[in-house]
Design a protein around this motif. Structure first.
Motif, short mmCIF file in Angstrom:
data_model
loop_
_atom_site.label_atom_id
_atom_site.label_comp_id
_atom_site.label_asym_id
_atom_site.label_seq_id
_atom_site.Cartn_x
_atom_site.Cartn_y
_atom_site.Cartn_z
N ALA A 130 -15.85 -6.44 14.56
CA ALA A 130 -15.44 -6.91 13.35
C ALA A 130 -15.92 -6.34 11.86
CB ALA A 130 -16.06 -8.43 13.55
N GLU A 131 -17.10 -5.71 12.14
CA GLU A 131 -17.59 -5.22 10.89
C GLU A 131 -16.89 -3.95 10.33
OE1 GLU A 131 -20.49 -4.04 14.33
OE2 GLU A 131 -18.98 -5.65 13.87
N HIS A 132 -15.92 -3.16 11.27
CA HIS A 132 -15.23 -2.18 10.78
C HIS A 132 -14.09 -2.75 9.86
CE1 HIS A 132 -14.14 2.14 11.29
NE2 HIS A 132 -12.84 1.44 11.14
N ARG A 133 -13.59 -3.80 9.79
CA ARG A 133 -12.52 -4.48 9.19
C ARG A 133 -12.77 -4.55 7.81
NH1 ARG A 133 -11.84 -8.15 13.42
NH2 ARG A 133 -12.81 -9.74 12.43
N VAL A 134 -12.06 -3.91 6.79
CA VAL A 134 -12.29 -3.96 5.44
C VAL A 134 -11.67 -5.00 4.76
CG1 VAL A 134 -12.43 -2.63 3.33
CG2 VAL A 134 -12.84 -1.73 5.20
N PRO A 135 -12.01 -6.22 4.33
CA PRO A 135 -11.51 -7.36 3.69
C PRO A 135 -10.70 -6.90 2.41
CG PRO A 135 -13.57 -7.58 3.42
CD PRO A 135 -13.47 -6.51 4.27
N PRO A 136 -9.27 -7.41 2.13
CA PRO A 136 -8.58 -6.79 1.03
C PRO A 136 -9.15 -7.28 -0.22
CG PRO A 136 -7.51 -8.47 1.93
CD PRO A 136 -8.63 -8.40 2.90
N VAL A 137 -9.93 -8.42 -0.47
CA VAL A 137 -10.38 -9.02 -1.68
C VAL A 137 -12.01 -8.64 -1.94
CG1 VAL A 137 -10.44 -11.03 -2.87
CG2 VAL A 137 -8.68 -10.66 -1.37
N GLU A 138 -12.60 -8.37 -2.74
CA GLU A 138 -13.72 -7.99 -3.24
C GLU A 138 -14.61 -9.33 -3.54
OE1 GLU A 138 -15.47 -5.63 -3.19
OE2 GLU A 138 -13.76 -3.62 -3.55
N TRP A 143 -9.11 -7.26 -6.04
CA TRP A 143 -8.44 -6.64 -4.84
C TRP A 143 -9.52 -5.58 -4.64
CZ3 TRP A 143 -5.33 -8.66 -1.88
CH2 TRP A 143 -4.31 -9.58 -2.56
N SER A 144 -9.61 -5.10 -3.28
CA SER A 144 -10.74 -4.18 -2.86
C SER A 144 -10.11 -2.90 -3.38
CB SER A 144 -10.43 -4.10 -1.30
OG SER A 144 -11.13 -2.98 -0.91
N ARG A 145 -11.06 -1.93 -4.05
CA ARG A 145 -10.81 -0.49 -4.36
C ARG A 145 -10.15 0.40 -3.31
NH1 ARG A 145 -11.70 -4.28 -7.53
NH2 ARG A 145 -12.50 -4.08 -9.64
N ARG A 146 -10.86 0.07 -2.04
CA ARG A 146 -10.48 0.84 -1.08
C ARG A 146 -9.05 0.54 -0.71
NH1 ARG A 146 -14.46 1.47 4.49
NH2 ARG A 146 -12.75 2.17 5.60
N TRP A 147 -8.80 -0.65 -0.72
CA TRP A 147 -7.44 -1.04 -0.39
C TRP A 147 -6.54 -0.40 -1.22
CZ3 TRP A 147 -4.65 -4.54 3.26
CH2 TRP A 147 -5.21 -4.98 4.34
N GLU A 148 -6.61 -0.44 -2.35
CA GLU A 148 -5.75 0.00 -3.46
C GLU A 148 -5.54 1.62 -3.23
OE1 GLU A 148 -7.25 -0.92 -7.19
OE2 GLU A 148 -6.79 -3.06 -7.24
N ALA A 149 -6.52 2.14 -3.02
CA ALA A 149 -6.45 3.77 -2.78
C ALA A 149 -5.71 4.01 -1.39
CB ALA A 149 -7.78 4.33 -2.59
N PRO A 215 -3.67 3.97 12.41
CA PRO A 215 -5.01 4.16 11.94
C PRO A 215 -5.24 5.71 11.89
CG PRO A 215 -5.36 3.61 13.92
CD PRO A 215 -4.05 3.35 14.08
N ARG A 216 -6.14 5.99 10.89
CA ARG A 216 -6.93 7.43 11.16
C ARG A 216 -8.06 7.24 12.10
NH1 ARG A 216 -4.85 11.14 7.35
NH2 ARG A 216 -3.90 10.35 5.61
N HIS A 217 -8.42 8.32 12.71
CA HIS A 217 -9.50 8.32 13.51
C HIS A 217 -10.88 8.15 12.50
CE1 HIS A 217 -12.91 9.45 16.24
NE2 HIS A 217 -12.18 9.23 17.15
N LEU A 236 -2.87 5.25 8.25
CA LEU A 236 -3.54 4.29 7.23
C LEU A 236 -5.10 4.20 7.36
CD1 LEU A 236 -2.86 2.15 5.32
CD2 LEU A 236 -2.68 0.54 7.36
N ASP A 237 -5.94 4.17 6.49
CA ASP A 237 -7.37 3.91 6.68
C ASP A 237 -7.88 3.20 7.77
OD1 ASP A 237 -9.69 2.42 5.90
OD2 ASP A 237 -10.03 3.72 4.32
N SER A 238 -8.73 3.50 8.54
CA SER A 238 -8.94 2.66 9.65
C SER A 238 -9.52 1.45 9.49
CB SER A 238 -9.84 3.63 10.41
OG SER A 238 -11.02 3.64 9.96
N GLY A 239 -10.17 1.29 8.55
CA GLY A 239 -10.84 -0.04 8.13
C GLY A 239 -9.55 -1.02 7.77
#
Length: 308
Positions: A130-138, A143-149, A215-217, A236-239
C-alpha cells in the motif's frame, strides 16, 4: 528521491549546452535527441542523483549558485565542492519549479560500502504494498507533481505507440484521472486505439487492447513485459501505476459493507479535491517526446512541431 536511495541517469544532462542549429540533427541524435530543441545537452552521462539530505562533506561554490528565483538551478555546472580537496563533485538544484536534488559527477565520486546490512533490492512485489502507491492529490489539495510528470512522460510514449491516433481508455481510475490529459494531446475521431492496464498481479485484459499501460520496474526502471512479446506497451511510473491498479480505500473514514465503490462518506473534513482536471506536465511531455526515435516520422514530426 527517498532518503538512502539513488538513481543513475544514462543520458547526458546539464551543461555544457549547444544550440540545435549549431549541433545539427546527426550530432543531436548521438546525444539522444531526435527532434529540434532550443539546445542540446553535452553534459556527463551516468550522473548519480540523491536526496539533498543524503549529501555529506560538500560546500557550495558561491560563484556558481545562479538561479531563476530563490534557489540554484545548476546552469553553471557543478556547484558543490568536496570540503576536503576542493574539487567540484556535484550539482545542487533547488530552484522554484525544480525537484530538490543533488547530482554527483560520475568521474568525481566512488562507491563505498556503508557497513549497514544489505537490503533486498526493490522488485515487482513492491508494487503490491500500500505504501508504494502514490496518491494523485497532495495534502494541500493540489495535484501531485509526481503524477503530473508521470502523465507527461507516459503521454509521449502513448503518442508514439498510437501514431498520434485517437484512443479509448478503460473505465474507472484510468479514464477518470488521465482522460483530460489524453484528450488534450490526442485527437478525437474514428479509428481509435484501445488502451488497457496490465502488470504484475493483474489478469490480462480480454480482449487484448491495442496498447498496454504497464509499470516501470521500481529498481531498474525497465517496463514490465506481458506474456505476449508482440504487445505494444507504454511505461508508467510504478507508484502511479500501482495507484491506478489498486486505489485502495477512497473514504477518509473506512466503512465496511455500507457504501458502494467510489462513494465518499460525508465526514468532516472532506478529502482534498483539486478544482481542475489532472494536467500533464508539458515540459516532461516534450522532453520525453524528442528522445523517442520514432518522432522522426513525418506524421509525428508534424505533431511535435505543432506542440512546440
Amino acid at each position: 528521491m527517498e532518503p538512502a536511495t539513488y538513481a543513475v541517469e544514462p543520458r547526458p544532462i546539464g551543461p555544457p549546452w549547444r544550440l540545435w542549429e549549431d549541433v545539427g540533427a546527426e550530432a543531436a541524435a548521438r546525444q539522444g535527441v531526435y527532434a529540434p530543441v532550443y539546445s542540446v545537452s553535452f553534459g556527463a552521462r551516468n550522473q548519480i542523483v540523491i536526496a539533498p539530505g543524503d549529501s555529506r562533506s560538500m560546500t557550495l561554490i558561491l560563484e556558481k549558485c545562479e538561479g531563476y528565483c530563490r534557489g540554484v538551478d545548476g546552469r553553471d555546472g557543478p556547484n558543490l565542492a568536496c570540503t576536503g580537496c576542493g574539487r567540484a563533485v556535484a550539482t545542487r538544484i533547488d530552484d522554484c519549479g525544480s525537484w530538490q536534488t543533488v547530482w554527483l559527477e560520475p568521474d568525481a565520486v566512488v562507491r563505498r560500502p556503508s557497513g549497514l546490512p544489505a537490503q533486498p533490492p526493490p522488485g515487482w512485489a513492491d508494487l503490491e504494498r500500500a505504501e508504494h502507491r502514490v496518491p494523485p492529490v497532495e495534502p494541500d489539495g493540489s495535484w501531485s507533481r509526481r503524477w503530473e510528470a508521470a502523465v507527461g512522460v507516459a503521454l509521449a510514449h502513448l503518442v508514439v505507440a498510437t501514431g498520434n491516433r485517437p484512443v479509448t481508455l478503460p473505465a474507472g481510475p484510468v479514464a477518470d484521472l488521465l482522460g483530460h490529459a489524453v484528450a488534450r494531446y490526442l485527437p478525437p475521431g474514428p479509428d481509435t486505439r484501445s488502451v488497457g492496464l496490465a502488470g504484475p498481479g493483474l489478469p490480462e485484459p480480454r480482449p487484448r487492447p491495442d496498447v498496454l499501460l504497464v509499470p516501470r520496474h521500481p529498481g531498474t526502471g525497465e517496463p514490465w513485459q506481458p506474456s505476449d512479446s508482440g504487445a505494444t506497451v507504454v511505461p508508467l511510473d510504478s507508484g502511479v501505476w500501482a495507484y491506478l491498479a489498486g486505489p485502495g480505500e477512497t473514504s477518509p473514514t473506512p466503512a465496511t459493507g455500507v457504501l458502494p465503490p467510489g462513494v465518499l462518506r460525508d465526514d468532516y473534513p472532506l478529502p482534498p479535491h483539486p478544482w481542475y482536471p489532472l494536467p500533464a506536465h508539458h515540459r516532461a511531455f516534450l522532453d520525453t517526446l524528442v528522445r523517442l526515435p520514432a518522432i522522426r516520422s513525418p506524421r509525428l514530426r508534424r505533431f511535435h512541431d505543432a506542440c512546440r
